[in-house]
Design an enzyme around this catalytic site. Structure first.
Site, PDB file in Angstrom:
ATOM      1  N   SER A  81       0.882  -1.093  -0.119  1.00 55.34           N
ATOM      2  CA  SER A  81       0.060  -0.013  -0.142  1.00 55.34           C
ATOM      3  C   SER A  81       0.774   1.132   0.052  1.00 55.34           C
ATOM      4  CB  SER A  81      -1.026   0.113   1.108  1.00 55.34           C
ATOM      5  OG  SER A  81      -2.072   0.902   1.031  1.00 55.34           O
TER       6      SER A  81
ATOM      7  N   HIS B 214      -7.670  -5.925   0.033  1.00 49.07           N
ATOM      8  CA  HIS B 214      -6.438  -5.260  -0.170  1.00 49.07           C
ATOM      9  C   HIS B 214      -5.680  -5.388   1.184  1.00 49.07           C
ATOM     10  CE1 HIS B 214      -3.506  -2.044  -0.751  1.00 49.07           C
ATOM     11  NE2 HIS B 214      -3.799  -1.501   0.538  1.00 49.07           N
TER      12      HIS B 214
ATOM     13  N   ASP C 125      -8.237  -7.503  -4.266  1.00 46.37           N
ATOM     14  CA  ASP C 125      -8.125  -6.052  -3.898  1.00 46.37           C
ATOM     15  C   ASP C 125      -8.807  -5.079  -4.835  1.00 46.37           C
ATOM     16  OD1 ASP C 125      -7.056  -3.631  -3.288  1.00 46.37           O
ATOM     17  OD2 ASP C 125      -4.851  -4.202  -3.450  1.00 46.37           O
TER      18      ASP C 125
END
EC number: 2.3.1.31
Length: 356
Positions: free
Chosen positions: A146, A331, A302
């Site tokens: 991320s 995610h 995701d």
């Protein structure tokens, strides 16, 4: 809430790097001084060749052994008997590094909304200063997901001579319109709170409702349809709340107790600026210049950074390898299925040894 009030959340093992030289920022201006909170595990070998740099996500901190616990241990991705693992809190955050809650040495007051605009490249430049203080010239592996994955990729673009290998997870090479829209909606939720006051709120009375709402919105993108259906369905509690409602409220309240609204806005704006091609020849050229080994982890479920974005990275980065994490967690799978993620990282590390 002041930065001092976060101390009980920060591990006693946290150290601080301080620089009293002005720190220039990519978009202009500077920080008069810089403080970076960090933690280390293991021992730096004599050759300083066993360094693993862990980069955290949006609301993370330097305590990687807490939020990524399953990656630590003998025979795992972060093996303290062999590796020297370092994780620093990014600048702009609220867990000990210079950010909106810090005091501006020029004014003697906290920065608040006056904290300058920062980018992922500023975060990476600060990390480099920290590593140089150890005399580290080469990182064996830079790893993160991320926001952490953004840092990993910028390490490859900014300091290829230092970044020995990269393992970005659940990320793209440039922040999509979809992600920017999500972040803006969350920022507007914060701004709609009467306690926001343009960011000049009393630290002890921050816009709790707005920050909680922002977190709830984000949690909808961190998981996926299948995960919510399987976990909550249409179940209701005795008080009449749906289980999904209760979970959202719990997540919002939990973040408010450990994070800061100005920090949330600062970091999501930095994420919006993420683009490997910005200010460089082109996006394709920037990724095409990578020469270090790169292993990209994509999460099938995701919805925030869909797999076509990692497939694009794999096409553009020469010699890179693309792996898929097939889990119904969305995610956040990189935080949940740590057994699989650790195994993939270990295999990558073993391959690096073979190739060298």
């Amino acid at each position: 809430m002041t930065q001092m009030e976060y101390i009980p959340i920060i591990s006693d093992s946290t150290s601080s790097f301080k620089s009293y030289d002005p720190f220039p920022l990519e978009l202009g201006g500077e920080l008069p001084e810089l403080k970076i909170a960090y933690r280390t595990w293991g021992t730096l070998n004599a050759q300083k060749s066993n360094v693993i740099l862990v980069c955290h996500a949006l609301t993370g901190n330097a305590d990687a052994d807490s939020w990524w616990r399953g990656m630590f241990g003998e025979g795992k991705a972060f093996d303290e008997t062999k590796d020297f693992i370092i994780c620093s809190n990014v600048i702009g955050s609220c867990y000990g590094s210079t950010g909106p809650l810090s005091l501006n040495p020029k004014s003697g007051k906290r920065y608040g909304p006056d904290f300058p605009r920062i980018t992922i490249r500023d975060m990476v430049a600060a990390q480099r200063l920290l590593l140089q203080s150890f005399g580290i010239e080469k990182i064996k592996l830079v790893i993160g997901a991320s926001l952490g994955g953004m840092q990993v990729l910028e390490w490859g673009a900014m300091y290829p001579e230092m970044a020995g290998a990269l393992m970005p997870m659940g990320i793209s090479g440039r922040h999509s319109a979809w992600c920017i829209a999500q972040s803006e909606a969350q920022r507007q939720a914060i701004a709609a709170d009467a306690e926001w006051q343009g960011g000049w709120y009393d630290p002890a009375q921050q816009p709790r409702k707005g920050l909680a709402a922002a977190r709830m919105m984000a949690m909808c993108t961190y998981r996926c349809f299948e995960n919510y259906e399987e976990r909550f369905g249409r179940e209701q509690r005795e008080d009449g709340l749906f289980e999904a409602e209760s979970y959202m409220r719990h997540q919002g309240d939990k973040l408010v107790g450990r994070f800061d609204a100005n920090t949330y806005i600062t970091l999501t704006r930095a994420m919006d600026m993420h683009d490997l091609g910005r200010g460089r020849e082109s996006y394709e050229a920037a990724l095409g210049a990578f020469t270090m080994p790169v292993e990209i982890l994509s999460i099938d479920s995701d919805i925030l950074y869909p797999k076509q974005e990692q497939e694009e990275l794999a096409r553009l980065i020469p010699g890179s390898r693309l792996l898929f994490l097939d889990e119904p967690y969305g995610h956040d799978a990189f935080l949940i299925d740590t057994d699989t993620v650790s195994r993939m990282a270990c295999e990558f590390k073993r391959q690096l040894i073979v190739d060298n």
